[in-house]
Design an enzyme around this catalytic site. Structure first.
Site, PDB file in Angstrom:
ATOM      1  CG  LEU A   1       5.892  -1.667  -6.661  1.00 48.53           C
ATOM      2  CD1 LEU A   1       7.311  -2.206  -6.516  1.00 48.53           C
ATOM      3  CD2 LEU A   1       5.877  -0.416  -7.513  1.00 48.53           C
TER       4      LEU A   1
ATOM      5  CG  ASP B   1      -6.747  -8.226 -11.309  1.00 47.83           C
ATOM      6  OD1 ASP B   1      -5.906  -7.574 -10.668  1.00 47.83           O
ATOM      7  OD2 ASP B   1      -7.951  -7.904 -11.378  1.00 47.83           O
TER       8      ASP B   1
ATOM      9  CB  THR C   1     -16.032  -6.374  -3.357  1.00 51.21           C
ATOM     10  OG1 THR C   1     -17.374  -6.729  -3.680  1.00 51.21           O
ATOM     11  CG2 THR C   1     -15.083  -6.928  -4.408  1.00 51.21           C
TER      12      THR C   1
ATOM     13  CE1 TYR D   1       9.065   2.847  -5.595  1.00 48.97           C
ATOM     14  CE2 TYR D   1       9.771   1.111  -7.093  1.00 48.97           C
ATOM     15  CZ  TYR D   1       8.888   2.112  -6.760  1.00 48.97           C
ATOM     16  OH  TYR D   1       7.819   2.374  -7.575  1.00 48.97           O
TER      17      TYR D   1
ATOM     18  NE  ARG E   1     -10.375  -0.794   0.251  1.00 47.91           N
ATOM     19  CZ  ARG E   1     -10.584  -1.985  -0.322  1.00 47.91           C
ATOM     20  NH1 ARG E   1     -10.495  -2.113  -1.644  1.00 47.91           N
ATOM     21  NH2 ARG E   1     -10.872  -3.045   0.411  1.00 47.91           N
TER      22      ARG E   1
ATOM     23  CG  HIS F   1       4.080  -8.318  -6.451  1.00 53.32           C
ATOM     24  ND1 HIS F   1       2.829  -8.873  -6.262  1.00 53.32           N
ATOM     25  CD2 HIS F   1       3.872  -6.984  -6.566  1.00 53.32           C
ATOM     26  CE1 HIS F   1       1.914  -7.926  -6.263  1.00 53.32           C
ATOM     27  NE2 HIS F   1       2.523  -6.770  -6.459  1.00 53.32           N
TER      28      HIS F   1
ATOM     29  CE1 TYR G   1     -17.507  -6.189  -9.242  1.00 53.44           C
ATOM     30  CE2 TYR G   1     -19.641  -6.690  -8.267  1.00 53.44           C
ATOM     31  CZ  TYR G   1     -18.285  -6.465  -8.132  1.00 53.44           C
ATOM     32  OH  TYR G   1     -17.707  -6.515  -6.893  1.00 53.44           O
TER      33      TYR G   1
ATOM     34  CE  LYS H   1      -6.051  -8.211  -3.872  1.00 48.78           C
ATOM     35  NZ  LYS H   1      -6.187  -7.062  -3.009  1.00 48.78           N
TER      36      LYS H   1
END
Length: 336
Positions: free
Chosen positions: A87, A190, A268, A71, A16, A92, A248, A110
């Site tokens: 990650l 999430d 999405t 890293y 992406r 984060h 969904y 996010k």
């Protein structure tokens, strides 16, 4: 040209981020970092480290760029101006602050961090050092949201009564980081962050949490699904639902006094997807097909604008902190 590197060869970075990045004219992709043994979270077996390197190789074959061994190597490089951090959420704060302390602008997936305290640290570090900090909620840059906001502002829907937002998906398997407490998993952090973000945008700066509930299941160490209600100073409410053990759903419903607007792909609608809006009244239903848009590319471009504009940098930090505050209130509701 802003020179950018990626911290970790994740699937979202390969599938992406980079395909969208190369469409911009603000950034130059320099390379990707594969974790060194001492940086690996969990058991750093030889097999896992080899797999990490193989993933990095696939980036190089497809997009070119360097492979940094560790890293820290990428963060210390003078070839890098900015970092994309995909990650797992629990990492984060640590690696985001390290990136900022090395003078790198930061585009973080996010959620920004897993708790309000760490987000404050991240925001403070970026602000003090005059660096851009951008949280990658891509959907807010899609033109379908502009179209929805125009219809709300025009009065076509009448007076707004309620917003209803839902985002959830079927179970992905317990080996997914979303089901690991140590990795910052859980439905709220999430999929829950999406409707919280959109509710905040729709309700405005006075949005606050007035009710919430998180639900788990036997044998699961994180929340699997949940609900919350937010309201603003005008008394308009947003009812949100989220889950990662659900059928969904990815929908916004705006219930007005004249019409109801439904956006079935509000979060999405990626590049190549033409989203639709459904306008429903007591006498008719209309379906509007909108133009496709590349919301990931536009989020990257918004990050670039933050880098060059101090006013936008300040606003980005404010919104990131607001999001973290709302998430924390949902998480701790009833514990006050």
């Amino acid at each position: 040209m802003i020179r950018i590197g990626i911290l970790s060869p994740s699937s979202i970075a390969l599938n992406r981020f980079l395909p969208s990045l190369i469409k911009t004219d603000q950034f130059q992709y320099i390379g990707i970092a594969a974790a060194s043994p001492e940086e690996w979270t969990g058991e750093a077996t030889e097999e896992l480290l080899i797999k990490e390197r193989e993933k990095a190789d696939s980036f190089q074959k497809k997009f070119g760029g360097k492979i940094f061994s560790g890293y820290r190597s990428l963060l210390e490089s003078e070839e890098i101006d900015a970092v994309y951090l995909p990650l797992p959420p629990a990492l984060h704060c640590e690696w985001g602050i390290r990136a900022l302390e090395h003078g790198k602008h930061l585009l973080v997936e996010k959620p920004s961090t897993t708790n309000v305290r760490d987000t404050k640290r991240l925001v403070k570090t970026a602000s003090n050092d005059g660096l851009a900090l951008h949280e990658n909620y891509m959907f807010q840059y899609h033109t379908q949201l502009e179209e929805i906001q125009k219809k709300i502002a025009s009065g076509e829907l009448g007076e707004i009564r309620t917003y209803k937002l839902s985002f959830g998906f079927p179970h992905r398997g317990m080996d997914d980081f979303r089901y690991s407490k140590a990795m910052g998993g859980g439905a709220l952090l999430d999929c829950g962050g999406y409707p919280v973000k959109l509710a905040s945008l729709l309700l405005g700066d006075t949005a606050r949490v007035v009710q919430s509930r998180l639900n788990d299941a036997p044998g699961c160490e994180v929340d699997l699904f949940g609900t919350a209600v937010l309201e603003n100073a005008e008394g308009i409410c947003a009812q949100i639902s989220f889950g990662m053990d659900n059928a969904y759903q990815c929908q916004l419903e705006v219930w007005g006094s004249r019409q109801t607007l439904i956006a079935p792909r509000i979060f999405t609608a990626g590049a190549g997807v033409k989203p639709t809006l459904i306008l429903r009244s007591s006498s008719e239903e209309r379906v509007l097909e909108l133009e496709e848009d590349d919301q990931f590319r536009k989020s990257i471009e918004a990050f670039g604008e933050c880098i060059s504009n101090p006013v936008l940098r300040e606003e980005s930090c404010r919104r990131i902190q607001k999001q973290a505050d709302l998430i924390e209130k949902i998480r701790t509701w009833g514990n006050d």
